[in-house]
Scaffold this active site. Structure first.
Site, PDB file in Angstrom:
ATOM      1  N   ASP A  16      -6.999  -4.556   2.922  1.00  0.00           N
ATOM      2  CA  ASP A  16      -8.371  -4.745   2.437  1.00  0.00           C
ATOM      3  C   ASP A  16      -9.419  -4.099   3.336  1.00  0.00           C
ATOM      4  OD1 ASP A  16      -7.349  -6.264   0.340  1.00  0.00           O
ATOM      5  OD2 ASP A  16      -7.443  -8.105   1.526  1.00  0.00           O
ATOM      6  N   GLY A  42      -5.083  -4.570  -4.034  1.00  0.00           N
ATOM      7  CA  GLY A  42      -6.304  -4.655  -4.835  1.00  0.00           C
ATOM      8  C   GLY A  42      -7.308  -3.732  -4.186  1.00  0.00           C
ATOM      9  N   HIS A  43      -7.576  -2.598  -4.803  1.00  0.00           N
ATOM     10  CA  HIS A  43      -8.462  -1.596  -4.204  1.00  0.00           C
ATOM     11  C   HIS A  43      -9.762  -1.531  -4.998  1.00  0.00           C
ATOM     12  CE1 HIS A  43      -4.794   0.610  -2.243  1.00  0.00           C
ATOM     13  NE2 HIS A  43      -4.922  -0.645  -1.882  1.00  0.00           N
TER      14      HIS A  43
END
Ligand code: GDP
Ligand code: IMO
Ligand code: MG
Length: 426
Positions: free
Chosen positions: A13, A40-41
């Protein structure tokens, strides 16, 4: 020929999606080489926010070839949901290629991920529960199912039958309901039909692009401290997010990896359990968490917050080949009177400049800090290094000194436009 690896240098992250999207303006190809939908980008383009999970961050540019390489574990159902979600938002003109050697994540992987976490109780990893660990375990155990077999109905059924004869024993042992071949087959063969048009030998494709002189970005997922080999084991993911692992995970020669850009926050965050030497709590952690919106993209969990840890950063540089850094979320630190950087650990009264291998030792280290002065000026509109307040400049230069890596980019907000490049990377 020009390649660049964009990799997380902390615990994930760090802003890999943002930087990949930014650099992709100049790229021809973007490759995801490992992990799956545990990633999760977040990408913000003109105030519009996208959260990508399995799809590379070059997807917004119709010119770019986006590749899911052999080192990935792909959940076909989630991948299609993600693709349909993008299409519904107008991203219809894209180029996507999926390796026939990547492994697929099926529902029993998710069930087992949850079950092992429950079983571990207080020792749980805090996984994303997306079946990543169980899928990579099956790969290593040679009972995984690959995309190549998946998109051929007969082969898929045969592989599934063989695999489930073993997986059902495991499920039964854990007191979980067994899974029927037909149930999975009937649902997933439809996904396979839809995915088949993207499937190819991506190693060949990447080599072709390399030979043409294309600019290729390798977009890492997770971060070096979550690496199965070099991270804070066992509190890690099940693949290697390092630049060193890119050739293996993409089917290319190591000589093609020239530059590795380590993405790092101006502080540190971690989701999930495990050691975190520079962790802070209380009002200061809340201040940073709220300003940085530090809640997981995938699981929405509040991220744990800490000061920048240059011992782990320097370690990440060494084990993964980082030569440049991109410092992210610098704007979040605005307003603090003082900012600390960990430059060394103390272990049993001795100075330590690396990350110890065992959990017991890592849990015992005490970080030693340098305290720098903060800045109060709003930096979100800054367009060059010179425009930064003096204390922010000193902070960046200190990071370079402690990590022996040159800062090539810094970022002062989530939008693509809030990115300052100090050096041409490819
Ligand atoms: P990734 O997994 O490495 O791609 O990172 P995530 O997207 O999970 O988390 C990074 C978060 O920081 C996202 O919400 C980004 O929009 C945000 N972000 C990235 N760069 C900056 C920055 O310079 N400033 C601020 N305020 N937010 C940023
Ligand atoms: P991106 O690409 C942050 C963490 C999980 C857990 C551990 C193992 O967005 O940076 P897993 O589901 O992989 O078996 O979980 O790894 N983790 C991440 N943390 N960012 C990620 O991806 C992560 N992917 C996995 O929280 O601690
Ligand atoms: Mg993320």
């Amino acid at each position: 020929m020009s390649t660049l690896v964009v990799e997380g240098s902390q615990w994930g992250d760090e802003g890999k999606g943002k930087i990949t999207d930014y650099l992709a303006q100049e790229a021809d190809v973007v490759v995801r080489s490992q992990g799956g939908n545990n990633a999760g980008h977040t990408i913000v383009i003109n105030n519009e926010k996208f959260a990508l999970r399995s799809i590379p961050s070059g997807i917004f540019n119709p010119r770019i070839k986006n590749i899911l390489a052999n080192g990935m574990v792909i959940n076909p159902k989630q991948l299609l949901e993600e693709l349909h979600g993008l299409e519904a938002r107008g991203i219809k003109d894209y180029k996507l290629y999926i390796s026939n050697r990547a492994h697929i994540v099926l529902p029993y992987h998710e069930t087992l991920d949850g079950a092992y976490e429950d079983y571990k109780g207080s020792r749980k990893i805090g996984t994303t529960k997306h079946g990543i660990g169980p899928c990579y375990s099956d790969k290593a155990n040679r009972i995984g199912i690959r995309i190549g077999e998946f998109v051929n109905e007969e082969e898929f059924k045969e592989c599934l039958t063989n695999t489930l004869s073993i997986k059902n024993m495991e499920l039964k042992m854990l007191g979980l309901p067994e899974v029927s071949v037909d149930e999975i087959f009937n649902e997933y063969k439809e996904y396979a039909k839809e995915i088949s048009k993207f499937v190819c030998d991506t190693s060949l494709l990447i080599e072709e692009e390399l030979e043409k002189g294309s600019k290729i970005l390798f977009e890492g997922a997770q971060g070096v401290m979550l690496c199965i080999d070099h991270g804070t084991y066992p509190y890690v993911t099940s693949s290697s997010p390092t630049g060193a692992a890119v050739p293996l995970n993409c089917g290319i020669a190591p000589k093609y990896i020239n530059n590795v850009l380590g993405i790092c926050k101006a502080y540190t965050t971690r989701v999930g359990s495990g050691p975190f030497p520079t962790e802070i709590d209380g009002d200061l952690a809340n201040y940073i968490r709220e300003r940085g919106h530090e809640y997981g993209t995938v699981t929405k969990r509040p991220r744990r917050i800490g000061w920048l840890d240059c011992v782990t950063l320097n370690y990440a540089r060494r084990v993964s080949g980082i030569n440049y850094l991109s410092i992210m979320l610098l704007d979040v630190l605005t307003g603090l009177d003082e900012i600390k950087i960990c430059y060394e650990y103390d272990l049993d009264g001795k100075a330590l400049n690396t990350v110890p291998a065992t959990l017991k030792e890592l849990e015992k280290v005490t970080p030693k800090y340098i305290t720098l002065k903060g800045w109060k000026e709003d930096i979100t509109q800054v367009k060059s290094f010179d425009e930064l307040p003096e204390n922010a400049k000193i902070y960046i230069r200190k990071i370079e000194e402690l990590t022996k890596a040159e800062v090539a980019i810094f970022s002062v907000g989530p939008d693509r436009s809030q990115t300052i490049k100090l050096k041409e990377l490819f």
